[in-house]
Enzyme design. Structure first.
Site, PDB file in Angstrom:
ATOM      1  N   ARG A  86       0.876  -1.179   0.000  1.00 32.87           N
ATOM      2  CA  ARG A  86       0.000   0.000   0.000  1.00 32.87           C
ATOM      3  C   ARG A  86       0.909   1.223   0.000  1.00 32.87           C
ATOM      4  O   ARG A  86       1.742   1.393   0.888  1.00 32.87           O
ATOM      5  CB  ARG A  86      -0.913  -0.010   1.218  1.00 32.87           C
ATOM      6  CG  ARG A  86      -1.914   1.147   1.296  1.00 32.87           C
ATOM      7  CD  ARG A  86      -2.907   0.891   2.421  1.00 32.87           C
ATOM      8  NE  ARG A  86      -3.870   1.974   2.596  1.00 32.87           N
ATOM      9  CZ  ARG A  86      -3.789   2.918   3.525  1.00 32.87           C
ATOM     10  NH1 ARG A  86      -2.742   2.931   4.371  1.00 32.87           N
ATOM     11  NH2 ARG A  86      -4.717   3.845   3.633  1.00 32.87           N
ATOM     12  N   ASN A 163      -7.125   8.118   2.600  1.00 35.30           N
ATOM     13  CA  ASN A 163      -6.697   7.552   3.870  1.00 35.30           C
ATOM     14  C   ASN A 163      -7.476   8.157   5.033  1.00 35.30           C
ATOM     15  O   ASN A 163      -7.627   9.375   5.128  1.00 35.30           O
ATOM     16  CB  ASN A 163      -5.204   7.821   4.086  1.00 35.30           C
ATOM     17  CG  ASN A 163      -4.683   7.180   5.362  1.00 35.30           C
ATOM     18  OD1 ASN A 163      -4.597   5.962   5.458  1.00 35.30           O
ATOM     19  ND2 ASN A 163      -4.330   7.999   6.349  1.00 35.30           N
ATOM     20  N   GLU A 164      -7.998   7.305   5.921  1.00 42.33           N
ATOM     21  CA  GLU A 164      -8.648   7.728   7.169  1.00 42.33           C
ATOM     22  C   GLU A 164      -9.431   9.021   6.970  1.00 42.33           C
ATOM     23  O   GLU A 164      -9.116  10.054   7.570  1.00 42.33           O
ATOM     24  CB  GLU A 164      -7.588   7.864   8.262  1.00 42.33           C
ATOM     25  CG  GLU A 164      -6.858   6.548   8.517  1.00 42.33           C
ATOM     26  CD  GLU A 164      -5.756   6.635   9.566  1.00 42.33           C
ATOM     27  OE1 GLU A 164      -5.528   7.732  10.123  1.00 42.33           O
ATOM     28  OE2 GLU A 164      -5.116   5.600   9.827  1.00 42.33           O
ATOM     29  N   HIS A 230      -8.424   0.274  10.015  1.00 49.43           N
ATOM     30  CA  HIS A 230      -7.059   0.381  10.524  1.00 49.43           C
ATOM     31  C   HIS A 230      -7.092   0.013  12.000  1.00 49.43           C
ATOM     32  O   HIS A 230      -7.872   0.576  12.772  1.00 49.43           O
ATOM     33  CB  HIS A 230      -6.515   1.802  10.320  1.00 49.43           C
ATOM     34  CG  HIS A 230      -6.371   2.160   8.875  1.00 49.43           C
ATOM     35  ND1 HIS A 230      -5.937   3.409   8.451  1.00 49.43           N
ATOM     36  CD2 HIS A 230      -6.592   1.441   7.748  1.00 49.43           C
ATOM     37  CE1 HIS A 230      -5.907   3.424   7.122  1.00 49.43           C
ATOM     38  NE2 HIS A 230      -6.302   2.240   6.674  1.00 49.43           N
ATOM     39  N   TYR A 232      -5.386  -0.215  15.521  1.00 46.47           N
ATOM     40  CA  TYR A 232      -4.351   0.225  16.457  1.00 46.47           C
ATOM     41  C   TYR A 232      -4.882   0.051  17.877  1.00 46.47           C
ATOM     42  O   TYR A 232      -5.384  -1.008  18.234  1.00 46.47           O
ATOM     43  CB  TYR A 232      -3.925   1.663  16.134  1.00 46.47           C
ATOM     44  CG  TYR A 232      -3.204   1.777  14.804  1.00 46.47           C
ATOM     45  CD1 TYR A 232      -1.893   1.322  14.650  1.00 46.47           C
ATOM     46  CD2 TYR A 232      -3.845   2.309  13.692  1.00 46.47           C
ATOM     47  CE1 TYR A 232      -1.235   1.405  13.433  1.00 46.47           C
ATOM     48  CE2 TYR A 232      -3.185   2.403  12.460  1.00 46.47           C
ATOM     49  CZ  TYR A 232      -1.883   1.941  12.347  1.00 46.47           C
ATOM     50  OH  TYR A 232      -1.232   2.030  11.130  1.00 46.47           O
ATOM     51  N   GLU A 259      -4.303  -1.150   7.608  1.00 43.29           N
ATOM     52  CA  GLU A 259      -3.152  -0.796   8.437  1.00 43.29           C
ATOM     53  C   GLU A 259      -3.325  -1.487   9.782  1.00 43.29           C
ATOM     54  O   GLU A 259      -4.441  -1.643  10.266  1.00 43.29           O
ATOM     55  CB  GLU A 259      -3.060   0.711   8.718  1.00 43.29           C
ATOM     56  CG  GLU A 259      -2.722   1.603   7.552  1.00 43.29           C
ATOM     57  CD  GLU A 259      -2.567   3.063   8.003  1.00 43.29           C
ATOM     58  OE1 GLU A 259      -2.405   3.305   9.227  1.00 43.29           O
ATOM     59  OE2 GLU A 259      -2.624   3.947   7.134  1.00 43.29           O
ATOM     60  N   TRP A 288       1.579  -1.575   8.949  1.00 40.06           N
ATOM     61  CA  TRP A 288       2.178  -0.234   8.926  1.00 40.06           C
ATOM     62  C   TRP A 288       3.473  -0.272   9.728  1.00 40.06           C
ATOM     63  O   TRP A 288       3.459  -0.656  10.882  1.00 40.06           O
ATOM     64  CB  TRP A 288       1.224   0.791   9.529  1.00 40.06           C
ATOM     65  CG  TRP A 288       1.762   2.173   9.374  1.00 40.06           C
ATOM     66  CD1 TRP A 288       2.658   2.802  10.191  1.00 40.06           C
ATOM     67  CD2 TRP A 288       1.483   3.098   8.318  1.00 40.06           C
ATOM     68  NE1 TRP A 288       2.959   4.059   9.719  1.00 40.06           N
ATOM     69  CE2 TRP A 288       2.239   4.265   8.565  1.00 40.06           C
ATOM     70  CE3 TRP A 288       0.664   3.046   7.176  1.00 40.06           C
ATOM     71  CZ2 TRP A 288       2.193   5.372   7.735  1.00 40.06           C
ATOM     72  CZ3 TRP A 288       0.623   4.143   6.351  1.00 40.06           C
ATOM     73  CH2 TRP A 288       1.379   5.296   6.621  1.00 40.06           C
TER      74      TRP A 288
END
Length: 336
Positions: A86, A163-164, A230, A232, A259, A288
């Site tokens: 990516r 992105n986001e 994503h 996290y 991610e 990531w």
């Protein structure tokens, strides 16, 4: 990569430990004729033109900020076993623009290294909360502007619209704005598989994408949109990981972890659960990131100073560990 964290940690925990939303009603997800020219969605799965499943097993590379490292990075990432990458690009709104010639060169390098290439525009990160972030409409402008580099690459390229694309404000606009961007790209003749990131800095702790992904998918004239979360600090337990991923698999909606890391200041990400659950469900993932992180994200480098011979502990885990890239990646059939 997110650059700010939600301050609503307690609410996040409550939402993600609650039962999954009721699965969406099943509908026919057969790809339309335009989408079937390359990578496309069929029965809730991303498949290649010949119908073979494609499951992302790759990493992110920050081309927009480290373009001088890209040629070597892609070669190293492939050598370590990845089947995809990516690539961070910029529309020119927050960082130096990656123009049509540069996008064409990135695609060429991905193909030379037999990697499926996910291209994302990073300037949308945290829209509505992050100063300077731009809208999905602006991201669509960018993709339309570089479309000559994208045409004919449907078997090799996935377009990650933005992105986001929202922080934690105005996330109720996510579905409408994503639908509008998809419609504009299709009208402009781009029939690639598209990837849509969730709001809340990509982590979708509000469940917005969970609830509205079906309507976004059905609004795509090509029925060729893949959804990306994503993972996290929000995803700090196996239950939270499973609860989120299983909503999409039950609904037969195409999905990828676009991610993820092994730790974030907002919480200790359960990377083992992410990797195990994605393997069990044949869901793709893209870690990531290769190298070049700074500040609070510097620990997320997979390699030290872009050196493939010096992987970090995170790099060793992702590439060589259980359920990692080396164990689970399969090269795209378009390259065989």
């Amino acid at each position: 990569m997110q650059t700010r964290l939600s301050t609503l940690a307690a609410t996040v925990s409550i939402l993600l430990l609650a039962p999954s939303p009721t699965p969406y009603a099943a509908t026919n997800t057969e790809a339309h004729a335009n989408a079937a020219t390359g990578l496309h969605v069929k029965n809730g799965r991303l498949v290649e033109r010949n119908g073979a499943d494609f499951v992302f097993r790759g990493v992110n590379h920050s081309h927009a900020w480290h373009s001088d490292r890209t040629a070597r990075a892609l070669s190293d990432i492939k050598r370590l076993g990845a089947n995809s990458v990516r690539v961070v690009l910029s529309s020119g709104d927050r960082w130096t623009k990656n123009n049509t010639a540069d996008v064409r060169a990135v695609i060429s390098r991905c193909k030379a290294n037999r990697l499926i290439c996910v291209l994302e525009v990073h300037d949308t990160t945290g829209y509505g909360e992050q100063a300077g972030a731009v809208s999905l409409s602006r991201a669509a402008d960018y993709w339309i502007g570089v479309r000559s580099a994208l045409r004919g690459q449907e078997s090799h390229v996935v377009v990650n619209i933005g992105n986001e694309p929202y922080g934690n404000n105005n996330t109720d606009r996510w579905a409408a704005d994503t639908k509008a961007a998809v419609a504009r790209l299709r009208a402009a003749g781009l029939h690639h598989a598209l990837m849509a990131d969730g709001p809340n800095w990509g982590q979708d702790w509000s469940g917005t994408m969970q609830r509205q992904a079906r309507s976004v998918f059905d609004a795509d004239p090509d029925r060729n949109t893949v959804f990306s979360v994503h993972m996290y600090g929000v995803y700090n337990s196996a239950d939270k990981v499973r609860n989120y991923l299983d909503t999409f698999t039950r609904a037969k909606l195409p999905f990828v972890v676009g991610e993820f890391g092994y730790y974030h200041p907002s919480g200790d990400t359960d990377e083992d659960a992410i990797m195990a659950r994605t393997k069990a469900a044949s869901i793709g993932y893209l870690g990531w990131s290769w190298s070049g992180n700074s500040g609070e994200d510097s620990h997320l480098d997979l390699s030290n100073h872009f050196d493939a011979k010096s992987l970090t502990a995170w790099g060793q885990r992702l590439f060589n560990g259980a359920d990692g890239i080396k164990q689970t990646a399969k090269e795209a059939t378009v390259y065989r």
